[in-house]
Scaffold this motif. Structure first.
Motif, PDB file in Angstrom:
ATOM      1  N   ILE A 120       0.848  -1.190   0.000  1.00 17.67           N
ATOM      2  CA  ILE A 120       0.000   0.000   0.000  1.00 17.67           C
ATOM      3  C   ILE A 120       0.886   1.243   0.000  1.00 17.67           C
ATOM      4  O   ILE A 120       1.731   1.403   0.880  1.00 17.67           O
ATOM      5  CB  ILE A 120      -0.942   0.002   1.225  1.00 17.67           C
ATOM      6  N   PRO A 121       0.707   2.118  -0.992  1.00 17.89           N
ATOM      7  CA  PRO A 121       1.533   3.330  -1.058  1.00 17.89           C
ATOM      8  C   PRO A 121       1.299   4.245   0.148  1.00 17.89           C
ATOM      9  O   PRO A 121       0.210   4.272   0.732  1.00 17.89           O
ATOM     10  CB  PRO A 121       1.063   4.030  -2.340  1.00 17.89           C
ATOM     11  N   SER A 122       2.319   5.011   0.495  1.00 15.92           N
ATOM     12  CA  SER A 122       2.245   5.895   1.668  1.00 15.92           C
ATOM     13  C   SER A 122       1.201   6.995   1.489  1.00 15.92           C
ATOM     14  O   SER A 122       0.665   7.509   2.470  1.00 15.92           O
ATOM     15  CB  SER A 122       3.609   6.520   1.948  1.00 15.92           C
ATOM     16  N   TYR A 123       0.879   7.348   0.248  1.00 20.17           N
ATOM     17  CA  TYR A 123      -0.094   8.418   0.006  1.00 20.17           C
ATOM     18  C   TYR A 123      -1.554   7.962   0.182  1.00 20.17           C
ATOM     19  O   TYR A 123      -2.479   8.750   0.081  1.00 20.17           O
ATOM     20  CB  TYR A 123       0.083   9.025  -1.386  1.00 20.17           C
ATOM     21  N   CYS A 124      -1.754   6.699   0.469  1.00 24.15           N
ATOM     22  CA  CYS A 124      -3.109   6.151   0.597  1.00 24.15           C
ATOM     23  C   CYS A 124      -3.817   6.728   1.819  1.00 24.15           C
ATOM     24  O   CYS A 124      -3.264   6.781   2.921  1.00 24.15           O
ATOM     25  CB  CYS A 124      -3.031   4.629   0.704  1.00 24.15           C
ATOM     26  N   ASP A 125      -5.058   7.124   1.633  1.00 26.20           N
ATOM     27  CA  ASP A 125      -5.915   7.594   2.722  1.00 26.20           C
ATOM     28  C   ASP A 125      -6.074   6.483   3.763  1.00 26.20           C
ATOM     29  O   ASP A 125      -6.205   5.306   3.407  1.00 26.20           O
ATOM     30  CB  ASP A 125      -7.279   7.983   2.138  1.00 26.20           C
ATOM     31  N   SER A 126      -6.060   6.847   5.026  1.00 22.93           N
ATOM     32  CA  SER A 126      -6.097   5.838   6.095  1.00 22.93           C
ATOM     33  C   SER A 126      -7.392   5.015   6.089  1.00 22.93           C
ATOM     34  O   SER A 126      -7.363   3.808   6.358  1.00 22.93           O
ATOM     35  CB  SER A 126      -5.891   6.493   7.459  1.00 22.93           C
ATOM     36  N   GLU A 127      -8.522   5.620   5.773  1.00 25.79           N
ATOM     37  CA  GLU A 127      -9.794   4.867   5.727  1.00 25.79           C
ATOM     38  C   GLU A 127      -9.807   3.892   4.551  1.00 25.79           C
ATOM     39  O   GLU A 127     -10.301   2.776   4.665  1.00 25.79           O
ATOM     40  CB  GLU A 127     -10.989   5.828   5.637  1.00 25.79           C
ATOM     41  N   TRP A 128      -9.268   4.344   3.413  1.00 22.26           N
ATOM     42  CA  TRP A 128      -9.180   3.487   2.220  1.00 22.26           C
ATOM     43  C   TRP A 128      -8.275   2.294   2.529  1.00 22.26           C
ATOM     44  O   TRP A 128      -8.589   1.160   2.209  1.00 22.26           O
ATOM     45  CB  TRP A 128      -8.623   4.319   1.066  1.00 22.26           C
ATOM     46  N   LYS A 129      -7.135   2.575   3.175  1.00 25.97           N
ATOM     47  CA  LYS A 129      -6.170   1.529   3.544  1.00 25.97           C
ATOM     48  C   LYS A 129      -6.821   0.506   4.471  1.00 25.97           C
ATOM     49  O   LYS A 129      -6.703  -0.706   4.259  1.00 25.97           O
ATOM     50  CB  LYS A 129      -4.959   2.166   4.237  1.00 25.97           C
ATOM     51  N   LEU A 130      -7.528   0.980   5.479  1.00 26.65           N
ATOM     52  CA  LEU A 130      -8.189   0.090   6.432  1.00 26.65           C
ATOM     53  C   LEU A 130      -9.217  -0.793   5.714  1.00 26.65           C
ATOM     54  O   LEU A 130      -9.290  -1.998   5.960  1.00 26.65           O
ATOM     55  CB  LEU A 130      -8.856   0.903   7.544  1.00 26.65           C
ATOM     56  N   LEU A 131      -9.995  -0.198   4.823  1.00 26.23           N
ATOM     57  CA  LEU A 131     -11.008  -0.964   4.095  1.00 26.23           C
ATOM     58  C   LEU A 131     -10.355  -2.038   3.228  1.00 26.23           C
ATOM     59  O   LEU A 131     -10.787  -3.198   3.237  1.00 26.23           O
ATOM     60  CB  LEU A 131     -11.879  -0.041   3.242  1.00 26.23           C
ATOM     61  N   MET A 132      -9.295  -1.684   2.510  1.00 29.50           N
ATOM     62  CA  MET A 132      -8.587  -2.684   1.689  1.00 29.50           C
ATOM     63  C   MET A 132      -8.107  -3.841   2.549  1.00 29.50           C
ATOM     64  O   MET A 132      -8.319  -5.009   2.216  1.00 29.50           O
ATOM     65  CB  MET A 132      -7.360  -2.053   1.008  1.00 29.50           C
ATOM     66  N   GLU A 133      -7.432  -3.508   3.644  1.00 32.95           N
ATOM     67  CA  GLU A 133      -6.867  -4.545   4.508  1.00 32.95           C
ATOM     68  C   GLU A 133      -7.947  -5.435   5.111  1.00 32.95           C
ATOM     69  O   GLU A 133      -7.757  -6.648   5.238  1.00 32.95           O
ATOM     70  CB  GLU A 133      -6.019  -3.911   5.601  1.00 32.95           C
ATOM     71  N   GLN A 134      -9.086  -4.854   5.456  1.00 33.07           N
ATOM     72  CA  GLN A 134     -10.178  -5.670   6.002  1.00 33.07           C
ATOM     73  C   GLN A 134     -10.779  -6.566   4.923  1.00 33.07           C
ATOM     74  O   GLN A 134     -11.149  -7.705   5.196  1.00 33.07           O
ATOM     75  CB  GLN A 134     -11.242  -4.774   6.640  1.00 33.07           C
ATOM     76  N   CYS A 135     -10.864  -6.058   3.695  1.00 34.09           N
ATOM     77  CA  CYS A 135     -11.400  -6.866   2.594  1.00 34.09           C
ATOM     78  C   CYS A 135     -10.528  -8.073   2.312  1.00 34.09           C
ATOM     79  O   CYS A 135     -11.028  -9.151   2.019  1.00 34.09           O
ATOM     80  CB  CYS A 135     -11.535  -6.032   1.324  1.00 34.09           C
ATOM     81  N   TRP A 136      -9.217  -7.922   2.389  1.00 40.90           N
ATOM     82  CA  TRP A 136      -8.348  -9.051   2.070  1.00 40.90           C
ATOM     83  C   TRP A 136      -7.832  -9.757   3.323  1.00 40.90           C
ATOM     84  O   TRP A 136      -6.808 -10.435   3.296  1.00 40.90           O
ATOM     85  CB  TRP A 136      -7.247  -8.673   1.082  1.00 40.90           C
ATOM     86  N   ALA A 137      -8.608  -9.677   4.392  1.00 42.50           N
ATOM     87  CA  ALA A 137      -8.276 -10.407   5.622  1.00 42.50           C
ATOM     88  C   ALA A 137      -8.202 -11.905   5.312  1.00 42.50           C
ATOM     89  O   ALA A 137      -9.022 -12.423   4.541  1.00 42.50           O
ATOM     90  CB  ALA A 137      -9.323 -10.149   6.698  1.00 42.50           C
ATOM     91  N   PRO A 138      -7.235 -12.614   5.915  1.00 41.35           N
ATOM     92  CA  PRO A 138      -7.107 -14.054   5.652  1.00 41.35           C
ATOM     93  C   PRO A 138      -8.349 -14.845   6.069  1.00 41.35           C
ATOM     94  O   PRO A 138      -8.733 -15.791   5.394  1.00 41.35           O
ATOM     95  CB  PRO A 138      -5.910 -14.480   6.503  1.00 41.35           C
ATOM     96  N   ASN A 139      -8.993 -14.426   7.161  1.00 39.76           N
ATOM     97  CA  ASN A 139     -10.178 -15.117   7.658  1.00 39.76           C
ATOM     98  C   ASN A 139     -11.426 -14.495   7.019  1.00 39.76           C
ATOM     99  O   ASN A 139     -11.717 -13.330   7.249  1.00 39.76           O
ATOM    100  CB  ASN A 139     -10.246 -14.989   9.184  1.00 39.76           C
ATOM    101  N   PRO A 140     -12.172 -15.264   6.216  1.00 38.58           N
ATOM    102  CA  PRO A 140     -13.355 -14.716   5.540  1.00 38.58           C
ATOM    103  C   PRO A 140     -14.366 -14.075   6.490  1.00 38.58           C
ATOM    104  O   PRO A 140     -15.032 -13.105   6.123  1.00 38.58           O
ATOM    105  CB  PRO A 140     -13.969 -15.925   4.839  1.00 38.58           C
ATOM    106  N   VAL A 141     -14.468 -14.586   7.707  1.00 39.98           N
ATOM    107  CA  VAL A 141     -15.429 -14.045   8.682  1.00 39.98           C
ATOM    108  C   VAL A 141     -15.097 -12.598   9.033  1.00 39.98           C
ATOM    109  O   VAL A 141     -15.987 -11.803   9.340  1.00 39.98           O
ATOM    110  CB  VAL A 141     -15.454 -14.933   9.951  1.00 39.98           C
ATOM    111  N   MET A 142     -13.811 -12.243   8.949  1.00 39.70           N
ATOM    112  CA  MET A 142     -13.372 -10.898   9.312  1.00 39.70           C
ATOM    113  C   MET A 142     -13.582  -9.884   8.178  1.00 39.70           C
ATOM    114  O   MET A 142     -13.469  -8.684   8.392  1.00 39.70           O
ATOM    115  CB  MET A 142     -11.893 -10.905   9.714  1.00 39.70           C
TER     116      MET A 142
END
Length: 168
Positions: A120-142
């Protein structure tokens, strides 16, 4: 947001896309002030049965979820599309293809080991970054639902609008 709304609708109809990526998002620019994005290519789609879908390996490698690649389950949920959407968010942000310079074996190993995600590039908005990371969480339930994703994107868009107006 249009893609998230489209996926929310598909999931409400018990349809799992299985191949969500930027190449399968079509944008109508008839009105340049309001482009409309549509989800396309339903060749791999499947109707859910009792909340689970018999998966097997399907989709395009960089957008595939660990649970499909490692064979841990022959049944997967609609959260496979959420994982892929997280990669789509990264594609939109960077205008790059994920893992473009990696061999398929390394991509598969990294996804299966749940250690490979796009940088994730450093210029990424923190909310956008959080959403991306939650979407690609290893556990589907998360992973969030598309209803939650659409809601969060709507809020991010509303916050961004005043910034755009102030910058003009």
């Amino acid at each position: 947001m249009d893609a998230a709304f489209g996926m929310e609708y598909l999931h409400s109809k018990n349809i799992v896309h299985f191949d969500l990526k930027c190449d399968n998002l079509l944008v109508n620019l008839k009105d340049p002030s309001r482009p409309i994005c549509k989800v396309a290519d339903f060749g791999l789609s499947k109707i859910k049965g009792n909340t689970l879908v018999s998966g097997g390996v399907r989709g395009t490698l960089p957008w595939m979820v660990p649970e499909l690649l490692n064979g841990s389950s022959s049944k997967v949920s609609e959260k496979v599309d959420v994982f892929s959407f997280g990669i789509v968010l990264w594609e939109i942000l960077t205008r790059e293809e994920p893992y473009a310079n990696m061999h398929y074996g390394a991509i598969i190993g990294g996804i299966v080991n749940k250690t490979l995600r796009p940088t994730i590039p450093s210029y990424c908005d923190s909310e956008w970054k959080l959403l991306m990371e939650q979407c690609w969480a290893p556990n589907p339930v998360m992973r969030p639902s598309f209803t939650e994703i659409a809601s969060r994107l709507r809020v991010m868009s509303a916050v961004a609008q005043p910034r755009k107006a102030a910058a003009s």
